[in-house]
Design an enzyme around this catalytic site. Structure first.
Site, PDB file in Angstrom:
ATOM      1  N   ASP A   1      -5.107   6.552 -43.537  1.00 54.79           N
ATOM      2  CA  ASP A   1      -3.677   6.365 -43.260  1.00 54.79           C
ATOM      3  C   ASP A   1      -2.929   6.291 -44.580  1.00 54.79           C
ATOM      4  O   ASP A   1      -3.352   5.610 -45.520  1.00 54.79           O
ATOM      5  CB  ASP A   1      -3.459   5.078 -42.438  1.00 54.79           C
ATOM      6  CG  ASP A   1      -2.092   5.031 -41.798  1.00 54.79           C
ATOM      7  OD1 ASP A   1      -2.005   5.023 -40.565  1.00 54.79           O
ATOM      8  OD2 ASP A   1      -1.082   4.989 -42.554  1.00 54.79           O
TER       9      ASP A   1
ATOM     10  N   TYR B   1      11.470  16.597 -34.804  1.00 56.65           N
ATOM     11  CA  TYR B   1      10.180  15.951 -34.523  1.00 56.65           C
ATOM     12  C   TYR B   1       9.366  16.779 -33.531  1.00 56.65           C
ATOM     13  O   TYR B   1       8.209  17.119 -33.797  1.00 56.65           O
ATOM     14  CB  TYR B   1      10.403  14.540 -33.965  1.00 56.65           C
ATOM     15  CG  TYR B   1       9.168  13.965 -33.281  1.00 56.65           C
ATOM     16  CD1 TYR B   1       8.039  13.625 -34.013  1.00 56.65           C
ATOM     17  CD2 TYR B   1       9.128  13.796 -31.885  1.00 56.65           C
ATOM     18  CE1 TYR B   1       6.899  13.121 -33.386  1.00 56.65           C
ATOM     19  CE2 TYR B   1       8.001  13.293 -31.255  1.00 56.65           C
ATOM     20  CZ  TYR B   1       6.889  12.962 -32.014  1.00 56.65           C
ATOM     21  OH  TYR B   1       5.753  12.477 -31.393  1.00 56.65           O
TER      22      TYR B   1
ATOM     23  N   LYS C   1       5.787  18.795 -33.987  1.00 56.53           N
ATOM     24  CA  LYS C   1       4.576  18.521 -33.196  1.00 56.53           C
ATOM     25  C   LYS C   1       4.142  19.795 -32.462  1.00 56.53           C
ATOM     26  O   LYS C   1       2.940  20.082 -32.343  1.00 56.53           O
ATOM     27  CB  LYS C   1       4.827  17.392 -32.192  1.00 56.53           C
ATOM     28  CG  LYS C   1       4.996  16.012 -32.800  1.00 56.53           C
ATOM     29  CD  LYS C   1       3.770  15.487 -33.535  1.00 56.53           C
ATOM     30  CE  LYS C   1       2.619  15.149 -32.607  1.00 56.53           C
ATOM     31  NZ  LYS C   1       1.492  14.487 -33.338  1.00 56.53           N
TER      32      LYS C   1
ATOM     33  N   THR D   1       2.406  15.095 -28.029  1.00 57.00           N
ATOM     34  CA  THR D   1       3.468  14.450 -27.254  1.00 57.00           C
ATOM     35  C   THR D   1       3.997  15.359 -26.153  1.00 57.00           C
ATOM     36  O   THR D   1       3.923  16.586 -26.264  1.00 57.00           O
ATOM     37  CB  THR D   1       4.624  14.071 -28.202  1.00 57.00           C
ATOM     38  OG1 THR D   1       5.742  13.656 -27.434  1.00 57.00           O
ATOM     39  CG2 THR D   1       5.065  15.258 -29.057  1.00 57.00           C
ATOM     40  N   ASP D   2       4.581  14.735 -25.134  1.00 53.12           N
ATOM     41  CA  ASP D   2       5.230  15.520 -24.073  1.00 53.12           C
ATOM     42  C   ASP D   2       6.529  16.166 -24.547  1.00 53.12           C
ATOM     43  O   ASP D   2       7.055  17.062 -23.877  1.00 53.12           O
ATOM     44  CB  ASP D   2       5.496  14.644 -22.835  1.00 53.12           C
ATOM     45  CG  ASP D   2       6.403  13.447 -23.086  1.00 53.12           C
ATOM     46  OD1 ASP D   2       6.836  13.242 -24.239  1.00 53.12           O
ATOM     47  OD2 ASP D   2       6.687  12.714 -22.118  1.00 53.12           O
ATOM     48  N   GLU D   3       7.038  15.701 -25.694  1.00 52.17           N
ATOM     49  CA  GLU D   3       8.341  16.214 -26.151  1.00 52.17           C
ATOM     50  C   GLU D   3       8.284  17.692 -26.513  1.00 52.17           C
ATOM     51  O   GLU D   3       9.330  18.340 -26.611  1.00 52.17           O
ATOM     52  CB  GLU D   3       8.851  15.394 -27.346  1.00 52.17           C
ATOM     53  CG  GLU D   3       9.056  13.938 -26.993  1.00 52.17           C
ATOM     54  CD  GLU D   3      10.044  13.215 -27.882  1.00 52.17           C
ATOM     55  OE1 GLU D   3      10.763  13.870 -28.648  1.00 52.17           O
ATOM     56  OE2 GLU D   3      10.090  11.978 -27.801  1.00 52.17           O
TER      57      GLU D   3
ATOM     58  N   ARG E   1      12.592   8.559 -19.353  1.00 47.77           N
ATOM     59  CA  ARG E   1      11.313   8.703 -20.036  1.00 47.77           C
ATOM     60  C   ARG E   1      10.226   8.227 -19.074  1.00 47.77           C
ATOM     61  O   ARG E   1      10.478   7.480 -18.131  1.00 47.77           O
ATOM     62  CB  ARG E   1      11.280   7.852 -21.329  1.00 47.77           C
ATOM     63  CG  ARG E   1      12.329   8.255 -22.380  1.00 47.77           C
ATOM     64  CD  ARG E   1      12.007   9.622 -22.965  1.00 47.77           C
ATOM     65  NE  ARG E   1      12.912  10.071 -24.014  1.00 47.77           N
ATOM     66  CZ  ARG E   1      13.973  10.857 -23.808  1.00 47.77           C
ATOM     67  NH1 ARG E   1      14.290  11.238 -22.577  1.00 47.77           N
ATOM     68  NH2 ARG E   1      14.721  11.270 -24.829  1.00 47.77           N
TER      69      ARG E   1
ATOM     70  N   ILE F   1      -0.035   3.506 -32.162  1.00 47.73           N
ATOM     71  CA  ILE F   1      -1.096   3.913 -31.229  1.00 47.73           C
ATOM     72  C   ILE F   1      -2.449   3.932 -31.942  1.00 47.73           C
ATOM     73  O   ILE F   1      -3.463   3.479 -31.397  1.00 47.73           O
ATOM     74  CB  ILE F   1      -0.789   5.288 -30.600  1.00 47.73           C
ATOM     75  CG1 ILE F   1       0.594   5.274 -29.931  1.00 47.73           C
ATOM     76  CG2 ILE F   1      -1.862   5.658 -29.574  1.00 47.73           C
ATOM     77  CD1 ILE F   1       1.067   6.633 -29.436  1.00 47.73           C
TER      78      ILE F   1
ATOM     79  N   THR G   1       2.772   4.829 -44.576  1.00 46.51           N
ATOM     80  CA  THR G   1       4.219   5.022 -44.660  1.00 46.51           C
ATOM     81  C   THR G   1       4.868   3.743 -44.146  1.00 46.51           C
ATOM     82  O   THR G   1       4.177   2.787 -43.777  1.00 46.51           O
ATOM     83  CB  THR G   1       4.663   6.188 -43.765  1.00 46.51           C
ATOM     84  OG1 THR G   1       4.466   5.817 -42.396  1.00 46.51           O
ATOM     85  CG2 THR G   1       3.883   7.472 -44.073  1.00 46.51           C
TER      86      THR G   1
ATOM     87  N   ALA H   1      -2.136  10.770 -37.124  1.00 55.77           N
ATOM     88  CA  ALA H   1      -1.165  10.675 -38.217  1.00 55.77           C
ATOM     89  C   ALA H   1       0.004  11.608 -37.981  1.00 55.77           C
ATOM     90  O   ALA H   1      -0.175  12.796 -37.710  1.00 55.77           O
ATOM     91  CB  ALA H   1      -1.838  11.018 -39.542  1.00 55.77           C
ATOM     92  N   ALA H   2       1.205  11.057 -38.102  1.00 53.66           N
ATOM     93  CA  ALA H   2       2.412  11.869 -37.932  1.00 53.66           C
ATOM     94  C   ALA H   2       3.615  11.034 -38.327  1.00 53.66           C
ATOM     95  O   ALA H   2       3.564   9.805 -38.341  1.00 53.66           O
ATOM     96  CB  ALA H   2       2.568  12.321 -36.480  1.00 53.66           C
ATOM     97  N   GLU H   3       4.696  11.703 -38.624  1.00 54.40           N
ATOM     98  CA  GLU H   3       6.013  11.080 -38.559  1.00 54.40           C
ATOM     99  C   GLU H   3       6.399  11.144 -37.094  1.00 54.40           C
ATOM    100  O   GLU H   3       6.315  12.208 -36.471  1.00 54.40           O
ATOM    101  CB  GLU H   3       7.016  11.848 -39.430  1.00 54.40           C
ATOM    102  CG  GLU H   3       6.785  11.680 -40.917  1.00 54.40           C
ATOM    103  CD  GLU H   3       7.024  10.267 -41.415  1.00 54.40           C
ATOM    104  OE1 GLU H   3       7.822   9.548 -40.799  1.00 54.40           O
ATOM    105  OE2 GLU H   3       6.396   9.875 -42.416  1.00 54.40           O
ATOM    106  N   SER H   4       6.833  10.014 -36.522  1.00 50.27           N
ATOM    107  CA  SER H   4       6.902   9.946 -35.058  1.00 50.27           C
ATOM    108  C   SER H   4       8.281   9.614 -34.486  1.00 50.27           C
ATOM    109  O   SER H   4       8.437   9.636 -33.261  1.00 50.27           O
ATOM    110  CB  SER H   4       5.903   8.890 -34.557  1.00 50.27           C
ATOM    111  OG  SER H   4       6.348   7.592 -34.923  1.00 50.27           O
TER     112      SER H   4
END
Ligand code: NAD
Ligand code: DAU
Length: 358
Positions: free
Chosen positions: A32, A159, A163, A133-135, A223, A12, A35, A81-84
């Site tokens: 960045d 995850y 977040k 995120t919506d998660e 989803r 993204i 990774t 930036a994140a582990e996604s």
């Protein structure tokens, strides 16, 4: 004038940077860590653009972030930036805690000091936009109302928990220190430059490579899919006009079961690049063991961003998925490099030439 984007070599973030630089003359400083998910190739179209300054580094490196803030004096920071990847968070959560929680905390600390050092009106015009995120809202049962911004947080994976923690830190830095923050909580993105560990790109590249298409469990998990460029546009309007301290849910009103997504990808491939044996790609579908703790359904209520900021998606799922499949068909070299790890070797070779470190 400059903005600082973190994670701008990922899926993204790189789409955001590319779109930004076609629409604005404002400099983007792109921090960045590169990774496995960060790919400088994504930024090839702007490699000669002097308004793009790439810096390889960690959002948790306080000294580096402080130096970048002092040097470039950004008017805004956008934290991508994140582990996604949920599956990776299940097999190894430590990096998720480190980057998504500790990294965001360190970034917020550096940003708080920087914002406090600004004179007016720059201090009050400054924004920290956190991409989430919506998660964080957990899982919906069938027919339950879509996630609104006031929905209780109920994260279910390492995850989403990481977040959620970062969202809470961002909120706290506004409430306690008055940092001018904005948070976006978006549903599942898809589109060009999507790392082929996620559902849609994985299905495309596996189908073309004659590999099985692994569908978790019964494939009936839902989803809410949004084309990545629509997410990037939403972030731009929230940055421009969002109210400080507010969160905005972003989604495409586009709920689909995973198995239907896989069939839609297969149907497009059947049309655009039929198998040599003329068999349907759907014959490669293989149901596999479910993801542990697999959330059943996500759905975003996007009325707030639509009514308050006049944002709505430009793409339908049909147009967006067609563009996405086309992009993967047109970019086999990108896929090959990402899958072989060759892009990491290229980064090692190229990095010194294209990055600037303070
Ligand atoms: P991605 O995994 O493709 O990219 C993440 C980028 O962050 C990579 O370039 C990586 O190198 C970089 N990065 C990781 N750790 C870092 C660190 N410590 N310091 C600096 N850079 C680091 O992720 P994505 O799918 O592009 O997601 C971007 C953001 O959007 C994430 O915060 C994610 O939670 C959020 N989000 C993603 C989706 C989606 O569907 N992909 C939906 C909603 C929200
Ligand atoms: O909802 C937003 C989130 O969407 C983002 O915050 C995450 O960063 C992003 O990765 C994504 O998370 P998901 O877990 O929903 O995406 P993923 O592509 O991994 O999986 C989508 C659905 O497809 C999910 O129900 C699991 C299923 N799946 C996934 C893979 C990789 C399969 O059935 N088979 C697979 O091989």
């Amino acid at each position: 004038m400059a903005i600082l984007v973190t994670g701008g070599a990922g899926f993204i973030g790189s789409n955001f940077v590319l779109d930004w630089l076609t629409q604005s003359k404002e400099t983007v400083v792109n921090l960045d860590k590169l990774t496995y998910a960060g790919n400088l190739r994504n930024l090839d179209p702007v490699k000669d653009n002097s308004n793009h300054i790439f810096v390889r580094g960690d959002i948790g490196d306080s000294a580096l972030v402080a130096t970048l803030l002092a040097r470039y004096q950004p008017r805004a920071i956008l934290n991508f930036a994140a582990e996604s990847h949920v599956d990776r968070s299940i097999s190894g959560p430590a990096e998720f805690i480190e980057t998504n929680i500790v990294g965001t905390f360190r970034l917020l600390e550096a940003v708080r000091a920087y914002q406090a050092s600004l004179a007016q009106p720059d201090a009050s015009k400054f924004r920290f936009l956190h991409v989430s995120t919506d998660e964080v809202y957990g899982s919906l049962v069938p027919n339950e109302a879509a996630f609104s911004e006031s929905r209780r947080y109920e994260p279910n994976s390492p995850y989403s928990a990481s977040k959620a923690a970062s969202d809470h830190l961002v909120r706290a830095y506004h409430h306690t220190y008055g940092l001018p923050v904005l948070t976006t909580n978006c549903s599942n993105n898809y589109g060009p430059l999507h790392f082929p560990e996620k559902l849609i790109p994985l299905m495309i590249v596996n189908a073309l490579a004659s590999r099985p298409l692994p569908v978790y469990g019964d494939g009936q998990q839902i989803r809410d899919w949004l084309y990545v460029k629509d997410h990037c546009a939403a972030i731009r309007v929230v940055l421009d006009r969002g109210r400080i301290g507010e969160t905005y849910n972003v989604g495409g009103w586009n709920e689909k079961a995973n198995i239907d997504i896989v069939h839609a990808v297969c149907a497009l491939l059947d049309e655009m690049q039929p198998r040599i044996d003329a068999q349907p790609y759907a014959s490669q579908i293989s149901f596999v063991t479910d993801r542990p703790g697999h959330d059943r359904r996500y759905a975003i209520d996007a009325r707030k961003i639509s009514e308050e900021l006049d944002w709505k998606p430009a793409e339908t799922f049909e147009t967006g998925l067609r563009k996405t499949v086309r992009w993967y068909l047109d970019n086999p070299e990108w896929v090959r490099e990402v899958q072989s790890g060759a892009y990491r070797e290229w980064v090692a070779q190229q990095y010194l030439d294209v990055s600037s470190t303070p």
